[in-house]
Design a protein around this motif. Sequence first.
Motif, PDB file in Angstrom:
ATOM      1  N   VAL A 208       0.849  -1.188   0.000  1.00 28.38           N
ATOM      2  CA  VAL A 208       0.000   0.000   0.000  1.00 28.38           C
ATOM      3  C   VAL A 208       0.882   1.234   0.000  1.00 28.38           C
ATOM      4  CG1 VAL A 208      -1.696   1.322   1.332  1.00 28.38           C
ATOM      5  CG2 VAL A 208      -1.896  -1.168   1.179  1.00 28.38           C
ATOM      6  N   SER A 209       0.528   2.226  -0.818  1.00 28.95           N
ATOM      7  CA  SER A 209       1.292   3.467  -0.852  1.00 28.95           C
ATOM      8  C   SER A 209       0.905   4.369   0.311  1.00 28.95           C
ATOM      9  CB  SER A 209       1.030   4.215  -2.170  1.00 28.95           C
ATOM     10  OG  SER A 209      -0.286   4.750  -2.175  1.00 28.95           O
ATOM     11  N   GLN A 210       1.738   5.367   0.547  1.00 33.14           N
ATOM     12  CA  GLN A 210       1.448   6.333   1.605  1.00 33.14           C
ATOM     13  C   GLN A 210       0.129   7.057   1.327  1.00 33.14           C
ATOM     14  OE1 GLN A 210       1.732   9.895   1.320  1.00 33.14           O
ATOM     15  NE2 GLN A 210       1.368  10.275   3.481  1.00 33.14           N
ATOM     16  N   SER A 211      -0.109   7.413   0.065  1.00 37.01           N
ATOM     17  CA  SER A 211      -1.355   8.094  -0.300  1.00 37.01           C
ATOM     18  C   SER A 211      -2.564   7.211  -0.034  1.00 37.01           C
ATOM     19  CB  SER A 211      -1.323   8.504  -1.767  1.00 37.01           C
ATOM     20  OG  SER A 211      -0.326   9.471  -2.003  1.00 37.01           O
ATOM     21  N   GLU A 212      -2.444   5.935  -0.366  1.00 32.00           N
ATOM     22  CA  GLU A 212      -3.562   5.011  -0.125  1.00 32.00           C
ATOM     23  C   GLU A 212      -3.800   4.823   1.364  1.00 32.00           C
ATOM     24  OE1 GLU A 212      -3.571   1.885  -3.797  1.00 32.00           O
ATOM     25  OE2 GLU A 212      -1.808   1.848  -2.501  1.00 32.00           O
ATOM     26  N   ALA A 213      -2.721   4.744   2.143  1.00 30.51           N
ATOM     27  CA  ALA A 213      -2.872   4.592   3.591  1.00 30.51           C
ATOM     28  C   ALA A 213      -3.598   5.791   4.198  1.00 30.51           C
ATOM     29  CB  ALA A 213      -1.503   4.411   4.244  1.00 30.51           C
ATOM     30  N   SER A 214      -3.356   6.969   3.639  1.00 29.99           N
ATOM     31  CA  SER A 214      -3.995   8.176   4.163  1.00 29.99           C
ATOM     32  C   SER A 214      -5.509   8.150   3.981  1.00 29.99           C
ATOM     33  CB  SER A 214      -3.409   9.415   3.472  1.00 29.99           C
ATOM     34  OG  SER A 214      -2.044   9.582   3.806  1.00 29.99           O
ATOM     35  N   LEU A 215      -5.991   7.340   3.046  1.00 29.96           N
ATOM     36  CA  LEU A 215      -7.434   7.241   2.826  1.00 29.96           C
ATOM     37  C   LEU A 215      -8.151   6.612   4.017  1.00 29.96           C
ATOM     38  CD1 LEU A 215      -7.434   5.965  -0.877  1.00 29.96           C
ATOM     39  CD2 LEU A 215      -7.762   8.313  -0.073  1.00 29.96           C
ATOM     40  N   LEU A 216      -7.397   5.982   4.912  1.00 31.52           N
ATOM     41  CA  LEU A 216      -7.994   5.283   6.041  1.00 31.52           C
ATOM     42  C   LEU A 216      -8.134   6.146   7.281  1.00 31.52           C
ATOM     43  CD1 LEU A 216      -6.088   1.869   5.745  1.00 31.52           C
ATOM     44  CD2 LEU A 216      -8.365   2.438   4.876  1.00 31.52           C
ATOM     45  N   VAL A 217      -7.834   7.424   7.172  1.00 33.54           N
ATOM     46  CA  VAL A 217      -7.762   8.274   8.358  1.00 33.54           C
ATOM     47  C   VAL A 217      -9.086   8.363   9.105  1.00 33.54           C
ATOM     48  CG1 VAL A 217      -8.286  10.438   7.180  1.00 33.54           C
ATOM     49  CG2 VAL A 217      -6.838  10.466   9.215  1.00 33.54           C
ATOM     50  N   SER A 218     -10.195   8.146   8.432  1.00 30.77           N
ATOM     51  CA  SER A 218     -11.503   8.205   9.105  1.00 30.77           C
ATOM     52  C   SER A 218     -11.921   6.870   9.708  1.00 30.77           C
ATOM     53  CB  SER A 218     -12.578   8.677   8.122  1.00 30.77           C
ATOM     54  OG  SER A 218     -12.315  10.001   7.687  1.00 30.77           O
ATOM     55  N   ALA A 219     -11.064   5.864   9.624  1.00 30.49           N
ATOM     56  CA  ALA A 219     -11.443   4.522  10.056  1.00 30.49           C
ATOM     57  C   ALA A 219     -11.794   4.447  11.541  1.00 30.49           C
ATOM     58  CB  ALA A 219     -10.312   3.535   9.745  1.00 30.49           C
ATOM     59  N   LEU A 220     -11.218   5.313  12.359  1.00 22.86           N
ATOM     60  CA  LEU A 220     -11.462   5.250  13.796  1.00 22.86           C
ATOM     61  C   LEU A 220     -12.630   6.125  14.250  1.00 22.86           C
ATOM     62  CD1 LEU A 220      -7.804   5.220  15.186  1.00 22.86           C
ATOM     63  CD2 LEU A 220      -9.293   3.297  14.598  1.00 22.86           C
ATOM     64  N   ALA A 221     -13.305   6.764  13.306  1.00 24.27           N
ATOM     65  CA  ALA A 221     -14.389   7.678  13.669  1.00 24.27           C
ATOM     66  C   ALA A 221     -15.551   6.963  14.353  1.00 24.27           C
ATOM     67  CB  ALA A 221     -14.890   8.409  12.424  1.00 24.27           C
ATOM     68  N   ASP A 222     -15.720   5.671  14.069  1.00 23.96           N
ATOM     69  CA  ASP A 222     -16.872   4.946  14.614  1.00 23.96           C
ATOM     70  C   ASP A 222     -16.580   4.253  15.944  1.00 23.96           C
ATOM     71  OD1 ASP A 222     -18.336   5.677  12.373  1.00 23.96           O
ATOM     72  OD2 ASP A 222     -17.735   3.897  11.249  1.00 23.96           O
ATOM     73  N   VAL A 223     -15.378   4.409  16.468  1.00 27.08           N
ATOM     74  CA  VAL A 223     -15.029   3.746  17.729  1.00 27.08           C
ATOM     75  C   VAL A 223     -15.729   4.458  18.888  1.00 27.08           C
ATOM     76  CG1 VAL A 223     -13.167   3.104  19.300  1.00 27.08           C
ATOM     77  CG2 VAL A 223     -12.801   2.996  16.816  1.00 27.08           C
ATOM     78  N   GLN A 224     -16.489   3.715  19.659  1.00 21.17           N
ATOM     79  CA  GLN A 224     -17.206   4.301  20.783  1.00 21.17           C
ATOM     80  C   GLN A 224     -16.228   4.910  21.783  1.00 21.17           C
ATOM     81  OE1 GLN A 224     -19.510   1.535  23.182  1.00 21.17           O
ATOM     82  NE2 GLN A 224     -21.107   3.075  23.496  1.00 21.17           N
ATOM     83  N   GLY A 225     -16.510   6.131  22.210  1.00 22.44           N
ATOM     84  CA  GLY A 225     -15.657   6.807  23.182  1.00 22.44           C
ATOM     85  C   GLY A 225     -14.480   7.542  22.581  1.00 22.44           C
ATOM     86  N   MET A 226     -14.285   7.434  21.257  1.00 20.73           N
ATOM     87  CA  MET A 226     -13.152   8.092  20.606  1.00 20.73           C
ATOM     88  C   MET A 226     -13.469   9.576  20.419  1.00 20.73           C
ATOM     89  SD  MET A 226     -10.094   7.313  19.361  1.00 20.73           S
ATOM     90  CE  MET A 226     -10.061   5.628  18.722  1.00 20.73           C
ATOM     91  N   ARG A 227     -12.666  10.433  21.032  1.00 20.86           N
ATOM     92  CA  ARG A 227     -12.854  11.872  20.927  1.00 20.86           C
ATOM     93  C   ARG A 227     -11.980  12.486  19.841  1.00 20.86           C
ATOM     94  NH1 ARG A 227     -16.383  14.868  21.976  1.00 20.86           N
ATOM     95  NH2 ARG A 227     -15.329  16.490  23.159  1.00 20.86           N
ATOM     96  N   ALA A 228     -10.779  11.954  19.678  1.00 20.31           N
ATOM     97  CA  ALA A 228      -9.845  12.455  18.656  1.00 20.31           C
ATOM     98  C   ALA A 228      -8.830  11.359  18.396  1.00 20.31           C
ATOM     99  CB  ALA A 228      -9.159  13.738  19.123  1.00 20.31           C
ATOM    100  N   TRP A 229      -8.193  11.430  17.225  1.00 19.25           N
ATOM    101  CA  TRP A 229      -7.220  10.391  16.897  1.00 19.25           C
ATOM    102  C   TRP A 229      -6.192  10.920  15.904  1.00 19.25           C
ATOM    103  CZ3 TRP A 229     -12.222  10.707  15.423  1.00 19.25           C
ATOM    104  CH2 TRP A 229     -12.519  10.690  14.050  1.00 19.25           C
ATOM    105  N   VAL A 230      -5.079  10.189  15.822  1.00 21.34           N
ATOM    106  CA  VAL A 230      -3.958  10.603  14.984  1.00 21.34           C
ATOM    107  C   VAL A 230      -3.431   9.392  14.215  1.00 21.34           C
ATOM    108  CG1 VAL A 230      -1.751  11.815  14.906  1.00 21.34           C
ATOM    109  CG2 VAL A 230      -3.328  12.247  16.819  1.00 21.34           C
ATOM    110  N   PHE A 231      -3.208   9.561  12.928  1.00 26.79           N
ATOM    111  CA  PHE A 231      -2.505   8.569  12.110  1.00 26.79           C
ATOM    112  C   PHE A 231      -1.095   9.095  11.844  1.00 26.79           C
ATOM    113  CE2 PHE A 231      -6.322   6.442  11.797  1.00 26.79           C
ATOM    114  CZ  PHE A 231      -6.356   5.430  10.846  1.00 26.79           C
ATOM    115  N   PHE A 232      -0.102   8.261  12.081  1.00 24.23           N
ATOM    116  CA  PHE A 232       1.290   8.579  11.764  1.00 24.23           C
ATOM    117  C   PHE A 232       1.706   7.668  10.618  1.00 24.23           C
ATOM    118  CE2 PHE A 232       0.704   9.563  16.253  1.00 24.23           C
ATOM    119  CZ  PHE A 232       1.250  10.840  16.361  1.00 24.23           C
ATOM    120  N   ILE A 233       1.963   8.259   9.452  1.00 26.04           N
ATOM    121  CA  ILE A 233       2.219   7.482   8.240  1.00 26.04           C
ATOM    122  C   ILE A 233       3.568   7.899   7.663  1.00 26.04           C
ATOM    123  CG2 ILE A 233       1.327   6.791   5.987  1.00 26.04           C
ATOM    124  CD1 ILE A 233      -1.440   7.785   6.934  1.00 26.04           C
TER     125      ILE A 233
END
Length: 308
Positions: free
Chosen positions: A230-255
Amino acid sequence: MHRQILDKIKAYPKIVIHRHVRPDPDAYGSSIGLMMLLKHNYPEKEIYVTGKHDFTLDYLAKPMVVSDAAFEGALIIVTDTANTDRIDDQRYTKGEYLIKIDHHPNEDPYGDIVYVDTTASSASEIIYSLFLTGAEEEDWTLPDQAARLLYAGIVGDTGRFMFSSTSLKTMTYAGELMAYDFDRGELFNAMYEVSPNVLKLKGYVYENFVMKNGIGHVKMTKALLADYGVSQSEASLLVSALADVQGMRAWVFFIEDEESIRVRLRSKGPVINEIAKKYNGGGHPLASGATIYKWHEVDDVMGDMYKL
């Protein structure tokens, strides 16, 4: 402000349009959509779009190869770009007159005309509002392909109309754009279908994210991306993946890429763009980007997130 921009567009025979580095659908929608709109209404003008192409956006369009001569005496329009460091193609300084059109906080008010509307969902929404003025005052018409690009830009920057930036105006404009002749189903498939490799990496994200006090993060090294193909650009497409986690207020992807580590910050409430600015970045209050250069800096970023 619209009138001032329209007058400058009419006055210049050459126009070069820029957007930000590492583009997203709104960067392409606002810049290439604007180019198509202007070329349709002023076929006698030379109108260009510059910037490094990202293959993940092939389904939208491709920017042009623009010669140095195109910038001589040209009107430069930069869309969807908060600060000069993030303008893709630094030849923007070689034009004669500069217009900034953006929806990010205006902390770097570059340009001879600075049109920033932070209430807009996207730069594409602003370009459509400019079209409406042009239609009323200059008899502009909007070609279908430009409408498709502006619609994609709005959809992309609103998270399919789920983000808080979505307003009644946003929905009204999107509804009007839907009346144009393009295949929305095909567009949505292109925007949101992912390869099996990216889907497997998404599984890795779900299995390996760390969450503490409502703050989550995921690390993706170059070696990990290579393992998944997977390329770095493709990995960045997943940044919203944690939006549905219960109790998650904010999150960070380090790519990690070849020279740096991209920091993608997202939030459901806490304002995070001040943290992004601290680490060579910026953006919206709830969606920002930054850059670090060593993995030990992850602890610094996360320390600031926990304090927030």
